[in-house]
Design a protein around this motif. Structure first.
Motif, PDB file in Angstrom:
ATOM      1  N   LEU A 201       0.829  -1.209   0.000  1.00 52.55           N
ATOM      2  CA  LEU A 201       0.000   0.000   0.000  1.00 52.55           C
ATOM      3  C   LEU A 201       0.859   1.253   0.000  1.00 52.55           C
ATOM      4  CD1 LEU A 201      -2.837   1.187   0.045  1.00 52.55           C
ATOM      5  CD2 LEU A 201      -2.796   1.051   2.541  1.00 52.55           C
ATOM      6  N   PHE A 202       2.037   1.214   0.638  1.00 56.00           N
ATOM      7  CA  PHE A 202       2.953   2.353   0.644  1.00 56.00           C
ATOM      8  C   PHE A 202       3.259   2.799  -0.786  1.00 56.00           C
ATOM      9  CE2 PHE A 202       7.046   4.439   0.623  1.00 56.00           C
ATOM     10  CZ  PHE A 202       7.075   5.189   1.780  1.00 56.00           C
ATOM     11  N   GLY A 203       3.589   1.833  -1.645  1.00 51.72           N
ATOM     12  CA  GLY A 203       3.922   2.180  -3.025  1.00 51.72           C
ATOM     13  C   GLY A 203       2.751   2.778  -3.779  1.00 51.72           C
ATOM     14  N   ILE A 204       1.547   2.258  -3.532  1.00 51.14           N
ATOM     15  CA  ILE A 204       0.364   2.798  -4.210  1.00 51.14           C
ATOM     16  C   ILE A 204       0.050   4.207  -3.708  1.00 51.14           C
ATOM     17  CG2 ILE A 204      -2.087   2.440  -4.664  1.00 51.14           C
ATOM     18  CD1 ILE A 204      -1.619  -0.561  -4.292  1.00 51.14           C
ATOM     19  N   ILE A 205       0.203   4.408  -2.393  1.00 49.23           N
ATOM     20  CA  ILE A 205      -0.057   5.729  -1.810  1.00 49.23           C
ATOM     21  C   ILE A 205       0.960   6.766  -2.302  1.00 49.23           C
ATOM     22  CG2 ILE A 205      -0.131   7.028   0.366  1.00 49.23           C
ATOM     23  CD1 ILE A 205      -2.571   5.354  -0.023  1.00 49.23           C
ATOM     24  N   MET A 206       2.198   6.332  -2.580  1.00 53.45           N
ATOM     25  CA  MET A 206       3.178   7.249  -3.183  1.00 53.45           C
ATOM     26  C   MET A 206       2.592   7.887  -4.435  1.00 53.45           C
ATOM     27  SD  MET A 206       6.314   7.610  -1.745  1.00 53.45           S
ATOM     28  CE  MET A 206       7.473   7.889  -3.082  1.00 53.45           C
ATOM     29  N   GLY A 207       1.930   7.066  -5.245  1.00 51.62           N
ATOM     30  CA  GLY A 207       1.314   7.595  -6.456  1.00 51.62           C
ATOM     31  C   GLY A 207       0.084   8.420  -6.181  1.00 51.62           C
ATOM     32  N   SER A 208      -0.708   7.993  -5.206  1.00 53.16           N
ATOM     33  CA  SER A 208      -1.952   8.697  -4.901  1.00 53.16           C
ATOM     34  C   SER A 208      -1.695  10.144  -4.502  1.00 53.16           C
ATOM     35  CB  SER A 208      -2.693   7.956  -3.782  1.00 53.16           C
ATOM     36  OG  SER A 208      -3.886   8.637  -3.436  1.00 53.16           O
TER      37      SER A 208
ATOM     38  N   ASN B   2       0.566   5.210   4.811  1.00 55.13           N
ATOM     39  CA  ASN B   2       0.359   6.637   4.583  1.00 55.13           C
ATOM     40  C   ASN B   2       1.572   7.484   4.940  1.00 55.13           C
ATOM     41  OD1 ASN B   2      -2.337   7.941   3.628  1.00 55.13           O
ATOM     42  ND2 ASN B   2      -2.934   6.040   4.641  1.00 55.13           N
ATOM     43  N   LEU B   3       2.627   6.862   5.473  1.00 57.22           N
ATOM     44  CA  LEU B   3       3.897   7.590   5.560  1.00 57.22           C
ATOM     45  C   LEU B   3       4.366   7.998   4.166  1.00 57.22           C
ATOM     46  CD1 LEU B   3       5.888   5.661   8.308  1.00 57.22           C
ATOM     47  CD2 LEU B   3       4.988   7.988   8.437  1.00 57.22           C
ATOM     48  N   ALA B   4       3.874   7.272   3.153  1.00 54.36           N
ATOM     49  CA  ALA B   4       4.154   7.677   1.776  1.00 54.36           C
ATOM     50  C   ALA B   4       3.594   9.061   1.502  1.00 54.36           C
ATOM     51  CB  ALA B   4       3.561   6.670   0.802  1.00 54.36           C
ATOM     52  N   GLY B   5       2.544   9.448   2.237  1.00 54.14           N
ATOM     53  CA  GLY B   5       2.009  10.791   2.093  1.00 54.14           C
ATOM     54  C   GLY B   5       2.984  11.850   2.572  1.00 54.14           C
ATOM     55  N   PHE B   6       3.905  11.469   3.457  1.00 54.83           N
ATOM     56  CA  PHE B   6       4.996  12.370   3.849  1.00 54.83           C
ATOM     57  C   PHE B   6       6.146  12.286   2.851  1.00 54.83           C
ATOM     58  CE2 PHE B   6       9.112  12.917   5.971  1.00 54.83           C
ATOM     59  CZ  PHE B   6       9.003  14.241   6.389  1.00 54.83           C
ATOM     60  N   VAL B   7       6.532  11.064   2.507  1.00 59.38           N
ATOM     61  CA  VAL B   7       7.691  10.861   1.634  1.00 59.38           C
ATOM     62  C   VAL B   7       7.443  11.432   0.245  1.00 59.38           C
ATOM     63  CG1 VAL B   7       9.147   9.122   0.525  1.00 59.38           C
ATOM     64  CG2 VAL B   7       8.431   8.810   2.906  1.00 59.38           C
TER      65      VAL B   7
END
Length: 437
Positions: free
Chosen positions: A260-267, A388-393
């Motif tokens: 999910l991290f990778g998908i959220i990176m795109g989102s 959702n840490l991807a939302g920070f990264v």
């Protein structure tokens, strides 16, 4: 062997009665939850539109913007699991209402930021306030729908993402254009104020409308309540992760978090940078940019419904996550290579939106299929908060790379790589027997 016609008729009658009960439950809760999700997502990402004006007005750099957009997810990460456990303990009615009202007030306060530190602090507090909202709604659905009925409910709820994009783009662009100068404030300030008000209203409606348990649903007959509770109790016997400790020690849970991290990176690359990508093609009007963002999200809504129908028809989930995720990666690569072409940029953004928004509801069919009880509260929140840490990264790294290189291309390649890795992990490590149900 011949089946007695009376037995067939009785079975059909029972199925129709159950369908009617669950349809009634869906109409009771889903429109309100969908409205909440639309407003929540809009309040989370409207900073992407505010950026078109506020960076110049406040003299903030792209790096400051990227870090600020990501600060939301630091607070979100640390308070996600505790928030969902409190929802499970205190009840969805009180806790979701609390979440909505506090985040709306904090989002409104963003209108008066004047320094980067003010900006960082408010976004961090906004993340704390909203922590537990989406996983809380997913958890709430497990209180009312067994898994074989819940997939469609999750898909309908997930429609809030593209719907917020369809409505939010034109609305945000119009507010920023039409309110500029009113009461001596900028358009981006009015954007934060006006788009926060529905959150307060919906919070009050949630408190008045939701029921925490099936037993509290006096609008259902005793027979219907018993039917729903029986279905939920029977499903609860098949789940394997029922405690918080089991969830934190589960390799499957951590694998799902990484996917999910990778998908959220795109989102969030799409949410926070889409207006900037469109502006980079030479379009300057916030109103026009807002209307153009409708195109990718409208296509994504249609694509999500078609892919969801295909997945249900084939009883297949793995490839319905893999293919859309790779499609989104190709969309970001296209955006990185088309320069100032509005047509090709919009094509790339549309591919990215269709792929990401279609993959997300397919993904959420996985954890809810094996998590139960308090384990579901912790597991869904752990997966969502970690991912959702991807939302920070995502916005932080893309903002830094743009500040260093003057272009979004390197950041978009990074996002495409993250999506490709997620697709590979689903294909390589998620067993078909978990996904295909």
């Amino acid at each position: 062997m011949n089946t007695h016609p009376h037995s067939v008729a009785a079975g059909a009658s029972v199925t129709e009665a159950a369908d009617a009960v669950y349809t009634r439950i869906a109409w009771r809760f889903l429109p309100l939850l969908l409205a909440c999700y639309v407003v929540a997502y809009l309040d989370r990402v409207n900073v992407g539109f505010a950026k078109l004006q506020m960076l110049n007005d406040l003299q903030f750099s792209e790096t400051v913007y990227g870090l600020d957009a990501g600060m939301f997810f630091i607070g979100y990460f640390f308070f996600e699991v505790p928030s969902n456990l409190l929802l499970h303990k205190l009840g969805a009615r009180r806790w979701i209402a609390r979440i909505m009202i506090t985040w709306a007030v904090l989002s409104m306060c963003t209108a008066w930021v004047s320094t980067p530190m003010h900006f960082y602090l408010l976004r961090f507090l906004l993340g704390i306030a909203e922590a537990g909202f989406y996983p809380g709604m997913l958890l709430y659905l497990t209180y009312w729908f067994p898994s074989h009925r819940r997939g469609r409910m999750v898909a309908l709820l997930s429609a809030g993402n593209p719907v917020s994009g369809i409505l939010g783009g034109p609305l945000s662009g119009y507010i920023m254009t039409a309110t500029a100068g009113i009461a001596g404030m900028h358009g981006w300030q009015w954007l934060f104020i006006l788009e926060a008000l529905p959150g307060i209203l919906l919070g009050v409606m949630v408190y008045r409308r939701l029921n925490d348990k099936v037993a509290h649903a006096t609008w259902l007959s005793a027979e219907d309540r018993a039917r729903v509770q029986f279905d939920l109790d029977m499903e609860g016997k098949t789940r394997t992760h029922g405690s918080v400790s089991q969830v934190f020690c589960s390799a499957r849970v951590w694998l799902l978090s990484l996917i999910l991290f990778g998908i959220i990176m795109g989102s969030y690359a799409l949410s926070f940078w889409q207006p900037t990508i469109i502006k980079g093609t030479g379009i300057k009007s916030p109103a026009l940019i807002g209307f153009m963002t409708m195109i990718p999200y409208t296509a994504a809504l249609v694509g999500m419904l078609l892919i969801g129908r295909s997945a249900d028809k084939r009883c297949e989930r793995r490839w319905h996550v893999v293919v859309p995720t790779l499609f989104a990666a190709c969309g970001f690569v296209l955006c990185a290579n088309v320069g100032g072409s509005s047509v090709l940029s919009m094509l790339g953004l549309t591919m990215a939106a269709v792929g990401i928004i279609s993959a997300l509801p397919m993904f959420w069919a996985l954890p809810t299929s094996f998590l139960g009880g308090v384990g579901a509260a912790a597991g869904i929140a752990l997966i969502n908060s970690t991912a959702n840490l991807a939302g920070f990264v995502s916005p932080t790294v893309i903002g830094w790379l743009k500040g260093q290189t003057g272009t979004l291309s390197s950041g978009l390649y990074l996002v495409a790589g993250s999506l490709t890795l997620s697709a590979f992990l689903v294909w390589a490590f998620i067993p078909a027997r978990v996904v295909n149900r």
